[in-house]
Design a protein around this motif. Structure first.
Motif, PDB file in Angstrom:
ATOM      1  N   VAL A 365       0.845  -1.192   0.000  1.00  0.00           N
ATOM      2  CA  VAL A 365       0.000   0.000   0.000  1.00  0.00           C
ATOM      3  C   VAL A 365       0.879   1.240   0.000  1.00  0.00           C
ATOM      4  CG1 VAL A 365      -1.771   1.283   1.248  1.00  0.00           C
ATOM      5  CG2 VAL A 365      -1.830  -1.217   1.203  1.00  0.00           C
ATOM      6  N   LEU A 366       0.581   2.155  -0.909  1.00  0.00           N
ATOM      7  CA  LEU A 366       1.276   3.430  -1.003  1.00  0.00           C
ATOM      8  C   LEU A 366       0.226   4.536  -0.934  1.00  0.00           C
ATOM      9  CD1 LEU A 366       3.705   5.274  -1.537  1.00  0.00           C
ATOM     10  CD2 LEU A 366       3.460   4.783  -3.972  1.00  0.00           C
ATOM     11  N   VAL A 367       0.224   5.292   0.148  1.00  0.00           N
ATOM     12  CA  VAL A 367      -0.776   6.338   0.375  1.00  0.00           C
ATOM     13  C   VAL A 367      -0.191   7.688  -0.019  1.00  0.00           C
ATOM     14  CG1 VAL A 367      -2.173   7.535   2.109  1.00  0.00           C
ATOM     15  CG2 VAL A 367      -1.891   5.050   2.220  1.00  0.00           C
ATOM     16  N   VAL A 368      -0.941   8.430  -0.822  1.00  0.00           N
ATOM     17  CA  VAL A 368      -0.531   9.765  -1.267  1.00  0.00           C
ATOM     18  C   VAL A 368      -1.348  10.805  -0.523  1.00  0.00           C
ATOM     19  CG1 VAL A 368      -0.400  11.356  -3.218  1.00  0.00           C
ATOM     20  CG2 VAL A 368       0.086   8.919  -3.558  1.00  0.00           C
ATOM     21  N   ILE A 369      -0.684  11.692   0.193  1.00  0.00           N
ATOM     22  CA  ILE A 369      -1.342  12.823   0.852  1.00  0.00           C
ATOM     23  C   ILE A 369      -0.633  14.101   0.423  1.00  0.00           C
ATOM     24  CG2 ILE A 369      -2.282  11.562   2.814  1.00  0.00           C
ATOM     25  CD1 ILE A 369       0.124  12.293   4.428  1.00  0.00           C
ATOM     26  N   PHE A 370      -1.348  15.216   0.551  1.00  0.00           N
ATOM     27  CA  PHE A 370      -0.897  16.468  -0.049  1.00  0.00           C
ATOM     28  C   PHE A 370      -0.456  17.469   1.004  1.00  0.00           C
ATOM     29  CE2 PHE A 370      -3.858  14.519  -2.969  1.00  0.00           C
ATOM     30  CZ  PHE A 370      -3.237  14.666  -4.198  1.00  0.00           C
ATOM     31  N   GLU A 371       0.655  18.132   0.713  1.00  0.00           N
ATOM     32  CA  GLU A 371       1.088  19.264   1.537  1.00  0.00           C
ATOM     33  C   GLU A 371       0.273  20.502   1.178  1.00  0.00           C
ATOM     34  OE1 GLU A 371       5.174  19.784   0.653  1.00  0.00           O
ATOM     35  OE2 GLU A 371       5.873  18.302   2.116  1.00  0.00           O
ATOM     36  N   ASN A 372       0.076  21.352   2.167  1.00  0.00           N
ATOM     37  CA  ASN A 372      -0.541  22.650   1.927  1.00  0.00           C
ATOM     38  C   ASN A 372       0.562  23.697   2.021  1.00  0.00           C
ATOM     39  OD1 ASN A 372      -2.007  25.056   1.918  1.00  0.00           O
ATOM     40  ND2 ASN A 372      -3.729  24.127   3.002  1.00  0.00           N
ATOM     41  N   HIS A 373       1.153  24.023   0.876  1.00  0.00           N
ATOM     42  CA  HIS A 373       2.315  24.915   0.899  1.00  0.00           C
ATOM     43  C   HIS A 373       1.929  26.336   1.288  1.00  0.00           C
ATOM     44  CE1 HIS A 373       0.915  26.555  -2.891  1.00  0.00           C
ATOM     45  NE2 HIS A 373       1.884  27.434  -2.872  1.00  0.00           N
ATOM     46  N   LEU A 374       0.645  26.697   1.107  1.00  0.00           N
ATOM     47  CA  LEU A 374       0.202  28.032   1.526  1.00  0.00           C
ATOM     48  C   LEU A 374       0.282  28.164   3.050  1.00  0.00           C
ATOM     49  CD1 LEU A 374      -2.881  28.529  -0.826  1.00  0.00           C
ATOM     50  CD2 LEU A 374      -0.575  29.445  -1.093  1.00  0.00           C
ATOM     51  N   LEU A 375      -0.098  27.090   3.750  1.00  0.00           N
ATOM     52  CA  LEU A 375       0.024  27.111   5.208  1.00  0.00           C
ATOM     53  C   LEU A 375       1.486  27.164   5.631  1.00  0.00           C
ATOM     54  CD1 LEU A 375      -2.663  24.595   6.537  1.00  0.00           C
ATOM     55  CD2 LEU A 375      -2.600  27.071   6.844  1.00  0.00           C
ATOM     56  N   GLU A 376       2.342  26.434   4.930  1.00  0.00           N
ATOM     57  CA  GLU A 376       3.767  26.447   5.261  1.00  0.00           C
ATOM     58  C   GLU A 376       4.359  27.842   5.082  1.00  0.00           C
ATOM     59  OE1 GLU A 376       6.050  23.486   3.358  1.00  0.00           O
ATOM     60  OE2 GLU A 376       4.895  21.803   4.160  1.00  0.00           O
ATOM     61  N   GLU A 377       4.013  28.488   3.969  1.00  0.00           N
ATOM     62  CA  GLU A 377       4.521  29.851   3.736  1.00  0.00           C
ATOM     63  C   GLU A 377       3.991  30.815   4.785  1.00  0.00           C
ATOM     64  OE1 GLU A 377       3.402  30.815  -0.231  1.00  0.00           O
ATOM     65  OE2 GLU A 377       4.780  29.367  -1.166  1.00  0.00           O
ATOM     66  N   LEU A 418       4.260  12.355   0.702  1.00  0.00           N
ATOM     67  CA  LEU A 418       3.759  13.638   1.180  1.00  0.00           C
ATOM     68  C   LEU A 418       4.428  14.713   0.334  1.00  0.00           C
ATOM     69  CD1 LEU A 418       2.258  15.503   3.155  1.00  0.00           C
ATOM     70  CD2 LEU A 418       4.220  15.322   4.701  1.00  0.00           C
ATOM     71  N   CYS A 419       3.660  15.369  -0.520  1.00  0.00           N
ATOM     72  CA  CYS A 419       4.263  16.349  -1.433  1.00  0.00           C
ATOM     73  C   CYS A 419       3.224  17.389  -1.827  1.00  0.00           C
ATOM     74  CB  CYS A 419       4.818  15.662  -2.681  1.00  0.00           C
ATOM     75  SG  CYS A 419       3.560  14.926  -3.731  1.00  0.00           S
ATOM     76  N   ALA A 420       3.708  18.473  -2.415  1.00  0.00           N
ATOM     77  CA  ALA A 420       2.824  19.504  -2.952  1.00  0.00           C
ATOM     78  C   ALA A 420       2.108  18.963  -4.184  1.00  0.00           C
ATOM     79  CB  ALA A 420       3.626  20.752  -3.303  1.00  0.00           C
ATOM     80  N   PRO A 421       0.887  19.412  -4.460  1.00  0.00           N
ATOM     81  CA  PRO A 421       0.129  18.868  -5.595  1.00  0.00           C
ATOM     82  C   PRO A 421       0.858  18.952  -6.928  1.00  0.00           C
ATOM     83  CG  PRO A 421      -1.313  20.156  -4.184  1.00  0.00           C
ATOM     84  CD  PRO A 421       0.081  20.357  -3.672  1.00  0.00           C
TER      85      PRO A 421
END
Length: 441
Positions: A365-377, A418-421
């Motif tokens: 199983v490989l789960v893909v989830i997304f970073e919210n780079h706007l929140l990081e900035e 876990l990466c940006a879209p």
């Protein structure tokens, strides 16, 4: 004819001048004959311009050349070819009725064409939604040489183009199927180890070979250590599983997370097929949606693209239990399951963790989830008030929770991206190549 007739700005300017002269002639009677002369001249010029521009039935011809299909989130070129059949140069106003999804109401421009001149121009459209895009008419307004009268021409009424997942992005990453180019664009080049059970040959043992593969019979005959070598097993089933729940409706730079997942799954499917694996597709939310069994056949990519073409996400809560039941019933052998979903906080992940762990017992199983780079900035920007400090703290907690989610999944033996879209396609392909290199499937 009257539907095609347009009056030019110069005619209105001439009429305004005549009206002013008539107005002044009320006090200065000598201007009255001059006003009548202006009216007569304007009428003569109007008739001459009218005869010139309407004297030819097809003075202007045009054609809009559309691609067979549009690629979502990419720049798609539309060509317009215009030919002037008049014996004099014309000034044209070109107005193309582009699909309503682009919300552009003033998409027009002016151009000049010499006599008997053909010209091809182009413009770029970047769709942000999948589906059917219907073009209206291509209108051209041709002004006469005096600029008093204009004639409207209309072409290409009602053409339709389908917008598919980003096949341009798919072609961009297609080179990953060839080992020599895997270092381009920040992509990894990984050594492949033969870890399958498909026997290749017996070779003398060298330092670094697995001791488990020693062939003692061959060693006894030759008097030196010999080891079995295995080639990479082909045609492994890999599935792109896309969550259609409400978490995938989050927008990012004009596209939803679902669109990024669809574009990435198309790239991933293409690379898997190029590498000899069997690729399949499944969608789910509170129920199992469209599915496509994993095959390795020439039409498989087209089948997957047609399924991805018009799927939409809703607002239900995703049921990973239904996904587990489907996998146990439909997937017989061990598969790579790349699940595109998103967890905004650890609590949401822990609710689904039992089902993911159960899936991981039978499949990779490989789960893909997304970073919210706007929140990081936002979390690293300096705060200017007390409320700003509170908001930054909350944003930093959300960012930290995302990383904790990825670590928690890894701790339970579940691979995670876990990466940006915008980086998803490259990261997904890299992870797939890494899994293949390690012989995990």
């Amino acid at each position: 004819m009257f539907k095609q007739l347009f009056l030019g700005k110069r005619l209105y300017a001439g009429l305004a001048i005549v009206a002013v002269v008539f107005f002044l002639s009320y006090w200065f009677w000598v201007l009255y004959p001059i006003a009548l002369f202006f009216v007569a001249m304007l009428l003569v010029l109007f008739v001459v311009d009218f005869l010139l521009i309407f004297g030819k039935k097809a003075g202007i011809t045009a054609d809009r050349k559309l691609p067979e299909k549009f690629s979502n989130s990419d720049e798609n070129e539309v060509e317009i070819t215009i030919a002037n059949q008049y014996r004099f140069p014309v000034r044209l106003f070109v107005l193309d009725e582009i699909p309503e999804q682009f919300q552009k109401r003033d998409f027009g421009y002016y151009t000049n064409l010499a006599s008997d001149e053909n010209r091809t121009s182009s413009y770029v459209l970047t769709p942000k939604q999948r589906g059917e895009y219907r073009f209206g008419s291509l209108h051209l307004v041709a002004y006469g040489p005096l600029g008093l009268v204009a004639k409207r021409y209309s072409f290409d009424d009602g053409k339709m183009v389908k917008v598919y997942p980003s096949f341009l992005q798919m072609r961009k990453y297609e080179f990953l199927a060839f080992n020599a180019l895997k270092r381009e664009h920040g992509l990894k080049k990984l050594r492949k180890f033969g870890q399958s059970r498909e026997f290749e040959q017996i070779k003398p043992y060298v330092t670094g070979d697995s001791l488990r593969n020693l062939n003692w019979k061959a060693a006894a005959k030759s008097g030196k250590l010999m080891t079995n070598h295995y080639q990479e097993e082909k045609a492994q089933p890999v599935y792109s599983i896309i969550d259609l729940g409400r978490v995938m409706k989050m927008p990012f730079e004009g596209l939803s997370l679902l669109d990024y997942a669809i574009n990435s799954s198309l790239v991933f499917t293409n690379i898997a097929l190029k590498n000899g694996d069997k690729a399949g597709l499944a969608t789910f939310s509170d129920q199992i949606g469209l599915t496509c069994e994993a095959y390795h056949r020439p039409t498989q990519l087209l089948t997957v693209m047609e399924l991805l073409y018009n799927i939409k996400t809703g607002f239900p809560e995703s049921d990973f239990g239904k996904l587990y039941s489907w996998a146990r019933k439909k997937l017989g052998q061990k598969c790579l399951l790349m699940i595109y979903t998103n967890f905004e906080h650890a609590g949401a992940m822990r609710r689904q963790l039992p089902f993911l762990k159960a899936l991981a017992k039978h499949h990779l199983v490989l789960v893909v989830i997304f970073e919210n780079h706007l929140l990081e900035e936002f979390s690293v920007q300096p705060a200017e008030s007390l409320s700003g400090i509170v908001e930054k703290t909350i944003a930093a907690k959300f960012v930290y929770d995302k990383r904790l989610i990825a670590k928690e999944l890894n701790r339970h033996g579940i691979q995670t991206i876990l990466c940006a879209p915008q980086d998803l396609s490259m990261q997904a392909v890299n992870k797939y190549m890494e899994i293949k290199a390690k012989g995990l499937i």
